[in-house]
Design a protein around this motif. Structure first.
Motif, short mmCIF file in Angstrom:
data_model
loop_
_atom_site.label_atom_id
_atom_site.label_comp_id
_atom_site.label_asym_id
_atom_site.label_seq_id
_atom_site.Cartn_x
_atom_site.Cartn_y
_atom_site.Cartn_z
N UNK A 59 -17.68 -16.67 -11.49
CA UNK A 59 -16.90 -15.65 -10.97
C UNK A 59 -15.53 -15.85 -11.84
N UNK A 60 -14.93 -16.91 -12.22
CA UNK A 60 -13.90 -16.96 -13.06
C UNK A 60 -14.05 -16.58 -14.49
N UNK A 66 -18.34 -11.63 -10.61
CA UNK A 66 -17.13 -11.61 -9.66
C UNK A 66 -17.31 -10.33 -8.77
N UNK A 67 -17.39 -9.25 -9.31
CA UNK A 67 -17.27 -8.03 -8.49
C UNK A 67 -18.52 -7.87 -7.74
N UNK A 68 -19.71 -8.29 -8.26
CA UNK A 68 -21.11 -8.37 -7.37
C UNK A 68 -20.94 -9.48 -6.27
N UNK A 69 -20.15 -10.67 -6.44
CA UNK A 69 -20.27 -11.84 -5.91
C UNK A 69 -19.12 -11.13 -4.46
N UNK A 70 -18.23 -10.53 -4.64
CA UNK A 70 -17.17 -10.08 -3.68
C UNK A 70 -18.06 -8.91 -2.97
N UNK A 71 -18.80 -8.12 -3.52
CA UNK A 71 -19.56 -7.06 -2.76
C UNK A 71 -20.84 -7.68 -1.90
N UNK A 72 -21.23 -8.55 -2.40
CA UNK A 72 -22.52 -9.02 -1.61
C UNK A 72 -22.94 -10.27 -2.08
N UNK A 73 -22.26 -11.42 -1.56
CA UNK A 73 -22.38 -12.94 -2.03
C UNK A 73 -23.75 -13.37 -1.91
N UNK A 74 -24.41 -12.96 -0.85
CA UNK A 74 -25.88 -13.56 -0.71
C UNK A 74 -26.80 -13.23 -2.11
N UNK A 75 -26.43 -11.78 -2.38
CA UNK A 75 -27.55 -11.43 -3.46
C UNK A 75 -26.83 -12.09 -4.71
N UNK A 76 -25.65 -12.13 -4.70
CA UNK A 76 -25.18 -12.61 -6.15
C UNK A 76 -25.75 -13.94 -6.51
N UNK A 77 -25.61 -14.80 -5.69
CA UNK A 77 -25.72 -16.33 -5.81
C UNK A 77 -27.40 -16.61 -6.38
N UNK A 78 -27.87 -15.57 -5.89
CA UNK A 78 -29.56 -15.79 -6.35
C UNK A 78 -29.52 -15.63 -8.05
N UNK A 79 -28.56 -15.06 -8.49
CA UNK A 79 -28.51 -14.85 -10.06
C UNK A 79 -28.36 -16.20 -10.56
N UNK A 89 -27.22 -14.68 7.19
CA UNK A 89 -27.71 -13.20 6.75
C UNK A 89 -26.61 -12.77 5.72
N UNK A 90 -25.44 -12.99 5.74
CA UNK A 90 -24.38 -12.70 4.96
C UNK A 90 -23.65 -13.96 4.25
N UNK A 91 -23.25 -13.83 2.95
CA UNK A 91 -22.13 -14.75 2.55
C UNK A 91 -21.15 -13.77 1.99
N UNK A 92 -19.99 -14.00 2.84
CA UNK A 92 -18.75 -13.22 2.56
C UNK A 92 -17.87 -14.18 1.49
N UNK A 93 -17.56 -13.79 0.39
CA UNK A 93 -16.70 -14.44 -0.50
C UNK A 93 -15.37 -14.03 -0.41
N UNK A 94 -14.29 -14.86 -0.08
CA UNK A 94 -12.91 -14.64 0.10
C UNK A 94 -11.98 -14.97 -1.16
N UNK A 95 -11.54 -14.09 -1.67
CA UNK A 95 -10.77 -14.25 -2.90
C UNK A 95 -9.43 -14.72 -2.64
N UNK A 96 -8.86 -15.91 -3.01
CA UNK A 96 -7.63 -16.38 -2.80
C UNK A 96 -6.84 -15.74 -4.24
N UNK A 97 -5.49 -15.38 -3.71
CA UNK A 97 -4.50 -15.01 -4.49
C UNK A 97 -3.30 -15.94 -4.59
N UNK A 98 -2.49 -15.77 -5.37
CA UNK A 98 -1.28 -16.78 -5.37
C UNK A 98 -0.57 -16.63 -4.03
#
Ligand code: FE
Length: 198
Positions: A59-60, A66-79, A89-98
């Motif tokens: 993602x970095x 990263x866009x796909x990961x934040x939109x649908x984590x479960x689908x993106x990790x299969x890549x 059922x869902x993987x929600x990826x939470x993006x930290x910011x400073x």
């Protein structure tokens, strides 16, 4: 002999009870030993935080991923060849910011996206963490070694059986330009729970 002595003598030991349950399962064609060995293998070899570390490093270095990961984590990790149990059922990826720190907890028990970030640490299952991180997040994080200035907002996310979370930590500035492999080596389980920085 007094009565309580008889009671003690007639109570099977834990070992005897385990043997009895295993014998009943084997009689019915179930193989607890095989299941336990398979589970141990999964826990020690497959459900490791190195999986999540690869996801974070990707993602970095790949904004489209990263866009796909934040939109649908479960689908993106299969890549990356990773998978999650059907009931996650869902993987929600939470993006930290400073200025934003996301933190994960399971106030009910100990749920995590364990096939991605690894099995939960002991402190994650502790009643104290589960109760206090919600009410006193800044204090608890400080006690765990993450002292955030008041300008940083903290968001605590409560996991359910269906919805699992992982935190996408902020990439340390000195690692800009590193390869994905090298980046994956610095990502820790605690940073993906949100209780540590990198
Ligand atoms: Fe839980």
């Amino acid at each position: 002999m007094p009565d309580h002595g008889n009671v003690q003598q007639n109570t099977a030991s834990v070992e005897q009870r385990v043997d009895a349950i295993e014998a009943v399962m084997q009689d019915r064609g179930m193989e607890p030993k095989v299941f336990i060995d398979q589970f141990k293998h999964l826990a020690e070899e497959d459900w490791v935080p190195q999986n999540g570390a690869r996801v974070v490093a990707k993602a970095w270095t790949d904004p489209e991923f990263k866009k796909r990961l934040l939109a649908n984590g479960r689908a993106a990790v299969t890549e990356l060849g990773l998978s999650m149990p059907a009931h996650h059922r869902h993987l929600v990826v939470l993006e930290n910011k400073p200025e934003l720190q996301n933190v994960i907890v399971c106030t009910l028990c100990s749920c995590t996206a364990f096939s991605i970030i690894g099995l939960p640490p002991d402190w994650y299952k502790d009643l104290e963490y589960r109760a206090r991180v919600v009410r006193q997040s800044r204090t608890v994080l400080k006690e765990m070694g993450l002292d955030l200035p008041p300008s940083v907002d903290i968001r605590v996310w409560d996991t359910t059986a269906n919805t699992r979370y992982m935190v996408l930590p902020v990439q340390p500035s000195h690692t800009i330009g590193w390869s994905e492999e090298k980046l994956a080596e610095i990502v820790t389980k605690d940073s993906m729970i949100g209780v540590a920085h990198l």
